[in-house]
Scaffold this motif. Structure first.
Motif, PDB file in Angstrom:
ATOM      1  N   ASN A  23    -138.648 -74.170 -41.139  1.00  0.00           N
ATOM      2  CA  ASN A  23    -137.863 -74.801 -42.011  1.00  0.00           C
ATOM      3  C   ASN A  23    -136.814 -75.315 -40.504  1.00  0.00           C
ATOM      4  O   ASN A  23    -136.787 -74.303 -39.781  1.00  0.00           O
ATOM      5  N   HIS A  24    -136.998 -76.027 -40.357  1.00  0.00           N
ATOM      6  CA  HIS A  24    -136.024 -77.137 -39.365  1.00  0.00           C
ATOM      7  C   HIS A  24    -134.207 -76.561 -39.142  1.00  0.00           C
ATOM      8  O   HIS A  24    -133.408 -76.542 -40.164  1.00  0.00           O
ATOM      9  N   THR A  25    -134.178 -76.235 -37.449  1.00  0.00           N
ATOM     10  CA  THR A  25    -132.793 -76.339 -37.131  1.00  0.00           C
ATOM     11  C   THR A  25    -132.258 -77.036 -36.390  1.00  0.00           C
ATOM     12  O   THR A  25    -133.027 -77.866 -35.690  1.00  0.00           O
ATOM     13  N   GLU A  26    -131.355 -76.936 -35.089  1.00  0.00           N
ATOM     14  CA  GLU A  26    -131.191 -77.391 -34.642  1.00  0.00           C
ATOM     15  C   GLU A  26    -131.723 -77.594 -32.657  1.00  0.00           C
ATOM     16  O   GLU A  26    -132.725 -78.637 -32.727  1.00  0.00           O
ATOM     17  N   VAL A  27    -132.274 -76.125 -33.213  1.00  0.00           N
ATOM     18  CA  VAL A  27    -133.159 -76.085 -31.981  1.00  0.00           C
ATOM     19  C   VAL A  27    -134.520 -76.536 -32.157  1.00  0.00           C
ATOM     20  O   VAL A  27    -135.070 -76.897 -31.650  1.00  0.00           O
ATOM     21  N   THR A  28    -135.105 -76.711 -33.470  1.00  0.00           N
ATOM     22  CA  THR A  28    -136.534 -77.130 -33.519  1.00  0.00           C
ATOM     23  C   THR A  28    -136.627 -78.643 -33.940  1.00  0.00           C
ATOM     24  O   THR A  28    -137.630 -79.461 -33.501  1.00  0.00           O
ATOM     25  N   ASP A  29    -135.742 -78.986 -34.372  1.00  0.00           N
ATOM     26  CA  ASP A  29    -134.976 -80.102 -33.992  1.00  0.00           C
ATOM     27  C   ASP A  29    -135.013 -81.445 -32.937  1.00  0.00           C
ATOM     28  O   ASP A  29    -135.908 -82.605 -32.680  1.00  0.00           O
ATOM     29  N   PHE A  30    -134.789 -80.155 -31.933  1.00  0.00           N
ATOM     30  CA  PHE A  30    -133.946 -80.521 -30.170  1.00  0.00           C
ATOM     31  C   PHE A  30    -136.024 -80.975 -30.097  1.00  0.00           C
ATOM     32  O   PHE A  30    -136.300 -81.893 -29.287  1.00  0.00           O
ATOM     33  N   GLY A  31    -136.397 -79.768 -30.668  1.00  0.00           N
ATOM     34  CA  GLY A  31    -138.230 -79.581 -29.713  1.00  0.00           C
ATOM     35  C   GLY A  31    -138.985 -80.741 -30.380  1.00  0.00           C
ATOM     36  O   GLY A  31    -140.250 -81.248 -29.343  1.00  0.00           O
ATOM     37  N   ARG A  32    -138.461 -81.492 -31.561  1.00  0.00           N
ATOM     38  CA  ARG A  32    -139.747 -82.441 -32.286  1.00  0.00           C
ATOM     39  C   ARG A  32    -138.671 -83.693 -31.656  1.00  0.00           C
ATOM     40  O   ARG A  32    -140.100 -84.421 -30.833  1.00  0.00           O
ATOM     41  N   THR A  33    -137.705 -83.744 -31.215  1.00  0.00           N
ATOM     42  CA  THR A  33    -136.882 -84.713 -30.531  1.00  0.00           C
ATOM     43  C   THR A  33    -137.415 -86.001 -29.328  1.00  0.00           C
ATOM     44  O   THR A  33    -137.958 -86.825 -28.759  1.00  0.00           O
ATOM     45  N   VAL A  34    -137.747 -84.439 -28.523  1.00  0.00           N
ATOM     46  CA  VAL A  34    -137.350 -84.708 -26.893  1.00  0.00           C
ATOM     47  C   VAL A  34    -139.101 -84.987 -26.196  1.00  0.00           C
ATOM     48  O   VAL A  34    -139.266 -84.192 -27.340  1.00  0.00           O
ATOM     49  N   THR A  35    -139.311 -85.365 -25.578  1.00  0.00           N
ATOM     50  CA  THR A  35    -140.109 -86.167 -25.191  1.00  0.00           C
ATOM     51  C   THR A  35    -140.572 -84.954 -23.886  1.00  0.00           C
ATOM     52  O   THR A  35    -139.180 -84.853 -23.119  1.00  0.00           O
ATOM     53  N   MET A  36    -141.714 -84.925 -23.706  1.00  0.00           N
ATOM     54  CA  MET A  36    -141.326 -82.895 -22.637  1.00  0.00           C
ATOM     55  C   MET A  36    -141.563 -84.073 -20.908  1.00  0.00           C
ATOM     56  O   MET A  36    -140.684 -82.962 -20.461  1.00  0.00           O
TER      57      MET A  36
END
Length: 439
Positions: free
Chosen positions: A215-228
């Motif tokens: 269940n996506h949130t702002e936190v998970t969306d950030f983790g998915r979109t930004v690269t390491m």
């Protein structure tokens, strides 16, 4: 930004802001300025007081502030914070109540390592003290840990939890709040295979990202979109010359705080504006609601770079816990090996940090655990803080957790659940402004 100069620049800006606040406060306190019939002077003094206090709190570890607890006979007993296991990156502490009989419920409260100190769980500890022997993982500020102590990543965190559980023994009930939930589950699975007799009796996971994709949130969306690479370049700095951890790569607490505040910038700006005018009118006090909340909110700690980066890469991006593909020192950790530990999931319906479904995913991973030892609860109308420190926790979830502990304590007599009566300062997060502190 992997430089000490950028870390020292942030600290210099914080020091300067604190000094400006102290200067404005001092200037507004002179008798000569008091003789001026100008409300701007009182406003300047109030601004200085609020500013100095705010920037000073950013580098101070809050005190637990739990002086006494009232027991069944009505007497007050002091509370002593005792270090049980001492390690470089975090200690296991015990809230000992001298003079009262030991409580049968032994609870290990796993605190998050996500920018704030373990004292963020003060109200949770307070609520459990009358009924339990409470132990807490007290993580250290990475800026104070010399580089000679080595690294600390998600695997080291997991092994710390394994050691703490082994030390407390099998008659322990573990409660993990938010960020540590997946690693606490992994630590329990590690013990199930390596040392089954050391497993806790119960495991309660509260609002944690077992499967961030559930269940996506702002936190998970950030983790998915930004690269390491982007994360390392923009978030990681090296501790400056002022602290014992000089040269250690960290995700600085001040940088984390900026992110926290930006999540609800308007709310925080309004809260500070209101506080300045309250102080100017003489309505502020040292322990009013604003100060009680922000003294904790603004107190941030550095995370080791390897812990922050490995959390994003392995828990959020790689979903190693969700896929049951987590390893510790090259050894696979099979969550399905947990067969005897009763597991309960608690989620908040309006949790915007770890949304409903993320923590519940743990039950599907427990393939070796019978249904009779699985439980879940969704707290209606509750946000993130409410499920472990707010009204929802105090009124509904805490009694539920204690009953779950009793139901899974073989041979234990029914134990009464008392209403917490603990003398302590501060307010419960979730009852005050600034709801979004990433935990």
């Amino acid at each position: 930004m992997n430089y000490m100069w950028s870390y020292d620049l942030m600290e210099s800006m914080r020091n300067t802001s604190q000094w400006l606040g102290a200067t404005a406060r001092a200037m507004g306190s002179y008798p000569m300025t008091a003789a001026m019939a100008n409300p701007a002077v009182e406003w300047m003094k109030a601004w200085g007081e609020v500013t100095e206090r705010s920037f000073e709190r950013m580098v101070a570890k809050p005190d637990w502030g739990i002086p006494t607890v009232t027991v069944e006979d009505g007497t007050d007993h002091t509370v002593r914070v005792m270090t049980v296991v001492e390690k470089p990156f975090g200690d296991l502490i015990h809230f000992k109540v001298p003079g009262r009989s030991p409580r049968a419920r032994r609870v290990l409260l796993v605190a998050p390592m996500s920018g704030h100190y373990a004292t963020l769980l003060r109200k949770t500890v307070i609520s459990l003290l009358p009924d339990c022997e409470v132990f807490v993982t007290d993580w250290h500020n990475a800026r104070d840990i010399p580089v000679s102590e080595g690294k600390f990543d998600v695997e080291d965190y997991t092994l710390y939890l394994v050691e703490f559980m082994r030390h407390l023994g099998p008659d322990t009930h573990v409660i993990a709040v938010c960020q540590p939930a997946p690693l606490t589950l992994a630590a329990t699975a590690y013990l199930a295979e390596e040392d089954p007799d050391a497993q806790p009796r119960t495991l309660t996971l509260i609002g944690g990202p077992i499967d961030p994709e559930a269940n996506h949130t702002e936190v998970t969306d950030f983790g998915r979109t930004v690269t390491m690479g982007q994360l390392e370049a923009s978030m990681i700095q090296r501790v400056g010359f002022k602290y014992a951890g000089v040269g250690r790569p960290v995700y600085p607490g001040l940088l984390q705080l900026a992110s926290f505040i930006n999540m609800n910038l308007g709310t925080h700006a309004q809260a500070f504006q209101d506080q300045i005018f309250r102080v100017a009118r003489g309505e502020g006090s040292d322990h009013d609601k604003h100060n009680a909340f922000y003294d904790e909110y603004l107190a941030v700690m550095d995370m080791t770079a390897e812990f922050y980066l490995s959390t994003v890469e392995r828990v959020f991006k790689g979903r190693e816990i969700a896929r049951n593909a987590f390893t510790v020192a090259g050894k696979p950790v099979d969550i399905g090996k947990i067969t005897s530990v009763a597991v309960q999931i608690v989620e908040g319906e309006k949790d915007d940090i770890s949304a409903p479904g993320q923590c519940l995913a743990a039950l599907d991973l427990l393939t070796g655990l019978p249904k009779s030892k699985k439980a879940s609860h969704l707290e209606r109308g509750a946000g993130h803080y409410g499920i472990f420190a707010g009204r929802s926790w105090r009124n509904n979830i805490r009694p539920l957790v204690l009953r779950f502990i009793d139901q899974n304590s073989p041979g234990a007599p029914k134990r009464p659940i008392t209403r917490p009566r603990v003398v302590a300062s501060g307010v419960a997060p979730g009852d005050e402004p600034g709801k979004n502190v990433a935990v």
